[in-house]
Design an enzyme around this catalytic site. Structure first.
Site, PDB file in Angstrom:
ATOM      1  N   LYS A  50       0.984  -1.215   0.127  1.00  0.00           N
ATOM      2  CA  LYS A  50       0.072   0.089   0.055  1.00  0.00           C
ATOM      3  C   LYS A  50       0.917   1.194  -0.006  1.00  0.00           C
ATOM      4  O   LYS A  50       1.757   1.694   0.988  1.00  0.00           O
ATOM      5  CB  LYS A  50      -0.906   0.056   1.166  1.00  0.00           C
ATOM      6  CG  LYS A  50      -1.774   1.170   1.193  1.00  0.00           C
ATOM      7  CD  LYS A  50      -2.710   1.297   2.557  1.00  0.00           C
ATOM      8  CE  LYS A  50      -3.262   2.651   2.577  1.00  0.00           C
ATOM      9  NZ  LYS A  50      -4.198   2.615   3.829  1.00  0.00           N
ATOM     10  N   SER A 107      -8.840   3.680   2.232  1.00  0.00           N
ATOM     11  CA  SER A 107      -7.717   4.367   1.394  1.00  0.00           C
ATOM     12  C   SER A 107      -7.036   3.381   0.696  1.00  0.00           C
ATOM     13  O   SER A 107      -6.090   3.656   0.081  1.00  0.00           O
ATOM     14  CB  SER A 107      -6.887   5.101   2.360  1.00  0.00           C
ATOM     15  OG  SER A 107      -6.272   4.407   3.383  1.00  0.00           O
ATOM     16  N   SER A 131     -10.106   1.408   6.469  1.00  0.00           N
ATOM     17  CA  SER A 131      -9.499   1.587   5.106  1.00  0.00           C
ATOM     18  C   SER A 131      -8.893   0.161   4.310  1.00  0.00           C
ATOM     19  O   SER A 131      -8.654   0.324   3.308  1.00  0.00           O
ATOM     20  CB  SER A 131      -8.044   2.505   5.320  1.00  0.00           C
ATOM     21  OG  SER A 131      -8.736   3.723   5.514  1.00  0.00           O
TER      22      SER A 131
END
Length: 357
Positions: A50, A107, A131
Site C-alpha cells: 500500500k 484508503s 481503510s
C-alpha cells in the site's frame, strides 16, 4: 515455465491501465528478488504494498524476509481528500473492477483492486477507520484489520492497524503466519455462537445491503457455521470520538463515548465469540463522493476499541455491487477470527469479476 512474479507483472501490464491500481511497478527489482528468494519459505510469492512507503512497513519487511516479492506500490487517495474512499494510480483514478463507475473504497484502494482483478493474490493495507475493510467489501475480496498494537504502526493516535487484502481468507493466513510471531492457527469450532447487529445500534443501513447480509448470515446458519444468539448491541455513534482522537482533541464527552463502546463490546464478547454486521451502510458510491452517509459508519467503532475485524464477500446488490459481511472477535483473537473467516468462506466463497478471471 513463467515465474510467479513474471505472471503477476504480466497481469499488471495488461489490466492496470484500465483500473489504475498501481502508482509504481518494480519489474527489474522484483525479478531479481525472486531469484534470491527461491529457497525461502514463500519462494518468491508476489504481493503488492500500500502506497510508496508500504515496502518499509513491518508486515512487508517480514514478508520479504520470508521470501515474498513486492511487485509494486498500490494507489491511495490523492492530496486534499477529506474522506478517503478512492485512489489515484499512475493511469488515473482507481476504479472498481466490478463497476468502473463506482469507487473501490479506500484508503487501501489500489490494494483491493489489485487483488480483485487477479494481479496479485495478496496486498498489504492499513486500517484507521475501515481503510482495509471498506475496499475489501466493495471489491469483493477478503480484508483483515489486526488487533490494535499487535503489529507496529506508524500512526501515533493508535487508531490505525496493519492489515491485509487477499483473494481468500486462506491466502490471508499466509500473511499472518509470516508477520505475527508465534501465530498458531485456530480452526473454528462449529457452529460459532454469533450476534448479528445490522446497524450496531445506531446506523441506518441501505435496505439492499441489509438484505444481502441477512441472506448470507441465514446461509451460514443453515450450513451450521454460525448459531445466532439474541443479544441487543447498542454502540454509541463513534464519529465525534474518532475525530477527537484523530485530531488530538479528546474531551471528557468524547472519552465517555469511547468508554461506553468498550463496555458494550466487552459485555458482548463475554457472552459470544463473534459479532456479525455489514461492513458499510451503503453499496459503493460513484466517483464524485459518498454524499451524506459515511462509508466508515460501521467500521470505525473497532478502530476506537482496538478489536480485530474482517470483511468477507457476502454477495451482490441487484446492480452488481459487492457487499461485505464484517466479522469481529475479541481483542487479541486474530487467529480465531481467521478461523471463523475460513469456515465462512466455505459457504460464501469469494468470486472475481468475470473479465479478470
Amino acid at each position: 515455465m513463467t515465474s510467479g512474479v513474471a505472471q503477476a507483472l504480466g497481469r499488471i501490464a495488461e489490466r492496470d491501465p484500465e483500473l489504475g491500481a498501481f502508482t509504481e511497478v518494480w519489474p527489474d527489482e522484483a525479478l531479481a528478488r525472486e531469484r534470491d528468494a527461491r529457497e525461502l519459505p514463500l519462494a518468491g510469492m508476489p504481493f503488492a504494498v500500500k502506497g510508496r512507503a508500504g515496502a518499509r512497513s513491518c508486515p512487508a519487511r517480514r514478508l520479504i524476509a520470508a521470501g515474498a516479492v513486492p511487485v509494486g506500490a498500490t494507489s491511495v487517495p490523492g492530496a486534499g481528500t477529506r474522506w478517503q474512499t478512492w485512489g489515484l494510480g499512475a493511469h488515473g483514478r482507481t476504479v472498481n473492477p466490478w463497476r468502473a463507475d463506482r469507487t473501490p473504497g479506500g484508503s487501501s484502494a489500489g490494494s483491493a483492486v489489485a487483488v480483485a482483478a487477479g494481479m496479485v493474490e495478496l496486498a498489504t493495507g492499513s486500517d484507521g477507520a475501515g481503510s482495509v475493510r471498506i475496499p475489501a467489501a466493495w471489491c469483493g475480496v477478503f480484508g483483515l484489520k489486526t488487533t490494535t498494537g499487535l503489529l507496529p504502526s506508524p500512526d501515533p493516535t493508535g487508531l490505525a492497524s496493519p492489515g491485509v487484502l487477499a483473494c481468500s481468507a486462506a491466502r490471508a493466513e499466509t500473511y499472518l503466519r509470516h508477520v505475527l510471531d508465534g501465530y498458531v492457527p485456530r480452526p473454528a469450532r462449529l457452529p460459532v455462537p454469533a450476534v448479528l447487529s445490522p446497524g450496531l445500534g445506531f446506523a441506518s443501513v441501505d435496505p439492499e445491503v441489509a438484505r444481502v447480509v441477512r441472506a448470507a448470515v441465514d446461509r451460514l446458519a443453515a450450513a451450521g457455521v454460525v448459531r445466532l444468539v439474541e443479544h441487543p448491541l447498542t454502540l454509541p455513534d463513534p464519529a465525534e470520538a474518532w475525530a477527537a482522537v484523530r485530531g488530538n482533541a479528546v474531551t471528557p464527552a468524547t472519552r465517555r463515548v469511547r468508554e461506553a463502546g468498550d463496555r458494550a463490546l466487552d459485555a458482548l464478547f463475554a457472552r459470544v465469540p463473534l459479532l456479525l454486521a455489514p461492513v458499510t451502510p451503503t453499496p459503493p458510491h460513484g466517483h464524485d463522493g459518498p454524499g451524506e452517509v459515511y462509508s466508515t459508519a460501521l467500521t470505525w467503532s473497532f478502530n476506537l476499541s482496538g478489536h480485530p475485524a474482517a470483511s468477507v464477500s457476502a454477495g451482490f446488490t441487484p446492480d452488481g455491487c459487492p457487499v461485505g459481511l464484517q466479522l469481529v472477535t475479541d481483542r487479541g483473537t486474530d487467529a480465531e477470527l481467521l478461523g471463523a473467516a475460513l469456515a465462512v468462506e466455505r459457504v460464501l466463497p469469494p468470486s472475481r469479476p468475470r473479465r479478470f478471471s
